[in-house]
Scaffold this motif. Structure first.
Motif, PDB file in Angstrom:
ATOM      1  N   THR A   1       0.817  -1.209   0.000  1.00 18.78           N
ATOM      2  CA  THR A   1       0.000   0.000   0.000  1.00 18.78           C
ATOM      3  C   THR A   1       0.855   1.265   0.000  1.00 18.78           C
ATOM      4  O   THR A   1       2.012   1.231   0.409  1.00 18.78           O
ATOM      5  CB  THR A   1      -0.934   0.008   1.223  1.00 18.78           C
ATOM      6  OG1 THR A   1      -1.732   1.184   1.169  1.00 18.78           O
ATOM      7  CG2 THR A   1      -0.166  -0.012   2.522  1.00 18.78           C
ATOM      8  N   ASP A   2       0.260   2.358  -0.463  1.00 19.86           N
ATOM      9  CA  ASP A   2       0.957   3.642  -0.420  1.00 19.86           C
ATOM     10  C   ASP A   2       0.618   4.423   0.835  1.00 19.86           C
ATOM     11  O   ASP A   2       1.080   5.538   1.021  1.00 19.86           O
ATOM     12  CB  ASP A   2       0.575   4.488  -1.643  1.00 19.86           C
ATOM     13  CG  ASP A   2       1.179   3.950  -2.923  1.00 19.86           C
ATOM     14  OD1 ASP A   2       2.173   3.202  -2.837  1.00 19.86           O
ATOM     15  OD2 ASP A   2       0.655   4.270  -3.990  1.00 19.86           O
ATOM     16  N   ARG A   3      -0.244   3.863   1.673  1.00 14.51           N
ATOM     17  CA  ARG A   3      -0.651   4.546   2.908  1.00 14.51           C
ATOM     18  C   ARG A   3      -0.272   3.690   4.110  1.00 14.51           C
ATOM     19  O   ARG A   3      -0.404   2.482   4.091  1.00 14.51           O
ATOM     20  CB  ARG A   3      -2.171   4.759   2.925  1.00 14.51           C
ATOM     21  CG  ARG A   3      -2.628   5.831   1.995  1.00 14.51           C
ATOM     22  CD  ARG A   3      -4.135   5.955   1.911  1.00 14.51           C
ATOM     23  NE  ARG A   3      -4.838   5.803   3.159  1.00 14.51           N
ATOM     24  CZ  ARG A   3      -5.712   6.680   3.644  1.00 14.51           C
ATOM     25  NH1 ARG A   3      -5.980   7.778   2.987  1.00 14.51           N
ATOM     26  NH2 ARG A   3      -6.328   6.458   4.773  1.00 14.51           N
TER      27      ARG A   3
ATOM     28  N   ARG B   1      -3.539  15.112   6.233  1.00 17.37           N
ATOM     29  CA  ARG B   1      -3.571  13.644   6.182  1.00 17.37           C
ATOM     30  C   ARG B   1      -4.176  13.017   7.440  1.00 17.37           C
ATOM     31  O   ARG B   1      -4.394  11.822   7.492  1.00 17.37           O
ATOM     32  CB  ARG B   1      -2.167  13.096   5.959  1.00 17.37           C
ATOM     33  CG  ARG B   1      -1.613  13.462   4.602  1.00 17.37           C
ATOM     34  CD  ARG B   1      -0.320  12.733   4.342  1.00 17.37           C
ATOM     35  NE  ARG B   1       0.166  12.996   3.015  1.00 17.37           N
ATOM     36  CZ  ARG B   1      -0.096  12.222   1.971  1.00 17.37           C
ATOM     37  NH1 ARG B   1      -0.837  11.162   2.112  1.00 17.37           N
ATOM     38  NH2 ARG B   1       0.398  12.519   0.794  1.00 17.37           N
ATOM     39  N   VAL B   2      -4.425  13.819   8.442  1.00 15.43           N
ATOM     40  CA  VAL B   2      -5.038  13.317   9.675  1.00 15.43           C
ATOM     41  C   VAL B   2      -6.528  13.154   9.434  1.00 15.43           C
ATOM     42  O   VAL B   2      -7.191  14.058   8.929  1.00 15.43           O
ATOM     43  CB  VAL B   2      -4.774  14.269  10.863  1.00 15.43           C
ATOM     44  CG1 VAL B   2      -5.513  13.813  12.099  1.00 15.43           C
ATOM     45  CG2 VAL B   2      -3.283  14.358  11.128  1.00 15.43           C
TER      46      VAL B   2
END
Length: 88
Positions: free
Chosen positions: A2-4, A36-37
């Protein structure tokens, strides 16, 4: 892969009520620092029952878009931001 990645940051509190208050405060402060939170996804759990999660924010969808930013147990109508936080 994943990229997250998700950050899990254990912080202790003496009870569920105070854990939710601390989590709400921390999420709001961190949301000020980074887009991004995702405060709506914040949960708390007992240290020895981490698979039993308790939501911190209501996060219900609102008419016209957006999500409720009030605590999960609020008794007022859903809103985009808590009235006690003031306007920007």
């Amino acid at each position: 892969m994943t990229d997250r990645w998700v950050i899990h940051l254990p912080v202790t509190a003496p009870d569920l009520h105070r854990a939710r208050i601390f989590a709400r405060t921390a999420a709001r402060v961190l949301a000020q620092l980074s887009a991004r939170v995702e405060p709506g996804g914040v949960t708390v759990s007992a240290e020895d029952e981490q698979c039993v999660r308790h939501w911190v924010f209501c996060d219900r969808p609102l008419p016209g878009g957006g999500r409720c930013a009030l605590p999960v147990d609020h008794t007022t109508a859903c809103a985009r931001r808590a009235p006690w936080l003031g306007r920007r």
